[in-house]
Scaffold this active site. Structure first.
Site, PDB file in Angstrom:
ATOM      1  N   CYS A 155      -4.873   2.499  -3.662  1.00 39.82           N
ATOM      2  CA  CYS A 155      -3.627   2.963  -3.030  1.00 39.82           C
ATOM      3  C   CYS A 155      -2.488   1.971  -3.236  1.00 39.82           C
ATOM      4  CB  CYS A 155      -3.811   3.251  -1.542  1.00 39.82           C
ATOM      5  SG  CYS A 155      -5.039   4.520  -1.233  1.00 39.82           S
ATOM      6  N   ASP A 161       2.888  -4.538   8.015  1.00 36.43           N
ATOM      7  CA  ASP A 161       1.648  -3.770   7.878  1.00 36.43           C
ATOM      8  C   ASP A 161       0.491  -4.761   8.001  1.00 36.43           C
ATOM      9  OD1 ASP A 161      -0.671  -2.710   6.855  1.00 36.43           O
ATOM     10  OD2 ASP A 161       0.233  -1.868   5.053  1.00 36.43           O
ATOM     11  N   LYS A 185     -10.794  -0.656  10.255  1.00 37.96           N
ATOM     12  CA  LYS A 185     -11.035  -1.825   9.404  1.00 37.96           C
ATOM     13  C   LYS A 185     -11.450  -3.046  10.229  1.00 37.96           C
ATOM     14  CE  LYS A 185      -7.435  -0.356   6.124  1.00 37.96           C
ATOM     15  NZ  LYS A 185      -8.133   0.197   4.980  1.00 37.96           N
ATOM     16  N   GLN A 214      -4.744  -5.352   6.848  1.00 35.71           N
ATOM     17  CA  GLN A 214      -5.740  -6.281   6.298  1.00 35.71           C
ATOM     18  C   GLN A 214      -5.663  -7.653   6.967  1.00 35.71           C
ATOM     19  OE1 GLN A 214      -8.066  -5.251   4.370  1.00 35.71           O
ATOM     20  NE2 GLN A 214      -7.236  -3.327   3.570  1.00 35.71           N
ATOM     21  N   HIS A 257       0.866  -1.184   0.000  1.00 33.68           N
ATOM     22  CA  HIS A 257       0.000   0.000   0.000  1.00 33.68           C
ATOM     23  C   HIS A 257       0.902   1.234   0.000  1.00 33.68           C
ATOM     24  CE1 HIS A 257      -2.783   2.961   1.814  1.00 33.68           C
ATOM     25  NE2 HIS A 257      -3.774   2.174   1.416  1.00 33.68           N
TER      26      HIS A 257
HETATM   27  N1  7TS Z   1      -2.019  -0.840   4.604  1.00 36.77           N
HETATM   28  C1  7TS Z   1      -2.933  -1.593   3.985  1.00 36.77           C
HETATM   29  C2  7TS Z   1      -2.609  -2.993   3.619  1.00 36.77           C
HETATM   30  C3  7TS Z   1      -4.193  -1.051   3.709  1.00 36.77           C
HETATM   31  O1  7TS Z   1      -5.101  -1.820   3.102  1.00 36.77           O
HETATM   32  C4  7TS Z   1      -4.485   0.270   4.095  1.00 36.77           C
HETATM   33  C5  7TS Z   1      -5.792   0.922   3.764  1.00 36.77           C
HETATM   34  C6  7TS Z   1      -3.501   0.996   4.764  1.00 36.77           C
HETATM   35  C7  7TS Z   1      -2.272   0.412   4.991  1.00 36.77           C
HETATM   36  C8  7TS Z   1      -3.720   2.388   5.255  1.00 36.77           C
HETATM   37  O2  7TS Z   1      -4.586   2.355   6.330  1.00 36.77           O
HETATM   38  P1  7TS Z   1      -5.076   3.721   7.034  1.00 36.77           P
HETATM   39  O3  7TS Z   1      -6.126   3.252   7.978  1.00 36.77           O
HETATM   40  O4  7TS Z   1      -3.907   4.312   7.693  1.00 36.77           O
HETATM   41  O5  7TS Z   1      -5.603   4.579   5.922  1.00 36.77           O
HETATM   42  N2  7TS Z   1      -6.386   0.369   2.644  1.00 36.77           N
HETATM   43  C9  7TS Z   1      -7.454   0.871   1.964  1.00 36.77           C
HETATM   44  C10 7TS Z   1      -8.033   0.211   0.889  1.00 36.77           C
HETATM   45  O6  7TS Z   1      -7.655  -0.864   0.444  1.00 36.77           O
HETATM   46  N3  7TS Z   1      -9.058   0.914   0.440  1.00 36.77           N
HETATM   47  O7  7TS Z   1      -9.170   2.019   1.188  1.00 36.77           O
HETATM   48  C11 7TS Z   1      -8.173   2.001   2.147  1.00 36.77           C
END
Ligand code: 7TS
Length: 416
Positions: A372, A207, A233, A210, A129
């Site tokens: 992303c 990370d 999430k 997910q 990401h």
């Molecule tokens: N890493 C992964 C694997 C992600 O899927 C996401 C967000 C992030 C980092 C960033 O997370 P945040 O909460 O700091 O924004 N992924 C997604 C997506 O797949 N669609 O919208 C956000």
């Protein structure tokens, strides 16, 4: 319908989520398949936040009064719930952040800034990401270290031979890898990757954005040096998240943001730092969000992460089977057995945004675009994919509705 694996009462679970009771458009129920972007919230989480604001809203760690003590107790209790949930050795290793992005930036700006220099190599993967690429690029531009990427194989898995070669041939200081891909769904072998990184003298940052919402995660078993994830999430509010780090590493790291709570003593000529985890928690934290995260952990535990994972695997397997029946659909990433609850796909001749728009008019929320992960899409020679992503409250009937929706998309654009 196939023989369904349902290890808990999905209808009872759905009843806990107010948003799932509403219509998306008049007469059209909401089918929410954008869970990789953000999950919906059960009333237990909403109520925990509501209760905090109604009954004991106050700042934490400072007031010597009943409300502040109650807020501090609830906020710190939530930290302990997270510590148990990910099996951290000590609650001092559990740092509140606003989400995965902030967790990675914290590591880059503290450990990275203190330890990376010209000649060093950071290894990332092509499927990361943007939040696990951009902070390293920004720091590399300043510090002069280089970034190498583990390639993604055509089956959507990482090229582990190339990873071994990178570790062998370069002075690698840090490996940064996503536990589960938000596009391909690939569940990366992070335990093996950690062992290989450590054998090469490198640290590993995982990370888990997910992964933690969907499968049991044990940071000690993985032997991750840093592990970060987002609350939103996993049923919790936006603005909640965690950075786990091994205690000795965190102790040695300088703080990032300066301000209240992170200090032990301040004089006009200098300051000393508070003990862990507060050294990394400057300013008034997201108290309601942290308490909400604790309630989300309780909810997930009440169903059992093994059960959630088993159900999601079954429903994703069913979705992959059904998607394969639709002419023109290509799904990206590994087979169901090694896949998170994500199906990114294209429909021949129809742009992913058009797919998402027509599905939306049928009440079905999916995401379309590069999610992303622009470098990954470039590796796959794709501009955009549509993505259906599932969570513990989705049903087989909703998968059927997605498939019906895709036939509507095809009819809408037939001959276009
Ligand atoms: N890493 C992964 C694997 C992600 O899927 C996401 C967000 C992030 C980092 C960033 O997370 P945040 O909460 O700091 O924004 N992924 C997604 C997506 O797949 N669609 O919208 C956000």
């Amino acid at each position: 319908m196939t023989s369904n694996t349902v290890p808990y009462d999905v209808e009872a679970v759905r009843a806990d989520f107010p948003i799932l009771q509403q219509e998306h458009h008049a007469g059209v129920p909401l089918i929410y398949l954008d869970n990789a972007a953000s999950s919906q919230k059960p009333r237990q989480v909403i109520d925990a936040i509501d209760d905090y604001y109604r009954r004991y809203n106050a700042n934490v760690h400072r007031g010597i009064h009943k409300l502040s003590e109650a807020a501090t107790a609830a906020y710190e209790e939530a930290r302990i719930k997270v510590k148990r949930f990910i099996n951290a050795a000590n609650k001092r290793e559990v740092i509140y952040v606003r989400g995965t992005t902030e967790g990675i930036n914290l590591v880059a700006q503290t450990w990275g800034r203190a330890n990376l220099t010209v000649g060093d190599v950071v290894v990332l993967t092509q499927m990361e990401h943007h939040s696990n690429i951009v902070p390293w690029q920004m720091l590399a531009a300043e510090k002069g270290f280089t970034i190498q990427y583990v390639p993604v194989l055509p089956d959507g898995t990482l090229d582990m031979d190339a990873y071994a070669a990178l570790l062998r041939d370069h002075p690698v200081k840090l490996v940064g890898v996503m536990h589960v891909s938000n596009v391909l769904g690939t569940v990366n072998p992070v335990q093996d990757m950690a062992r290989m990184a450590h054998d090469a003298g490198a640290l590993i940052l995982v990370d888990g954005a997910q992964a933690v919402p969907h499968l049991p995660v044990d940071v000690q078993a993985l032997d991750a040096d840093f592990y970060t994830f987002s609350g939103h999430k996993m049923l919790a509010p936006t603005g909640s998240g965690i950075l786990y780090g091994k205690r000795d590493l965190l102790e040695a790291m300088p703080p990032w943001m300066g301000g209240g709570d992170m200090i032990s003593r301040v004089t006009l000529t200098g300051s000393t730092w508070n003990e862990l985890p507060y050294k990394f928690e400057a300013g008034t934290p997201s108290v309601a969000e942290g308490i909400g995260l604790g309630a989300a952990v309780d909810y997930l535990n009440s169903l059992g992460m093994d059960n959630i994972h088993a159900y999601e695997q079954a429903i994703t397997g069913y979705a992959l089977e059904r998607l394969a029946e639709v002419p023109g659909v290509t799904v990206y990433g590994p087979e169901a057995a090694n896949k998170g609850a994500v199906a990114a796909f294209t429909l021949a001749g129809i742009h992913a945004h058009d797919v998402a728009q027509v599905l939306d008019s049928a009440g079905i929320a999916v995401r379309a675009g590069h999610h992303c992960a622009m470098p990954l899409h470039e590796c796959l020679s794709l501009q955009a994919t549509a993505r259906a992503s599932f969570y513990l409250y989705n049903t087989y009937a909703e998968v059927d509705a997605l498939i019906d929706g895709l036939y509507t998309v095809k009819r809408t654009f037939a001959g276009a």
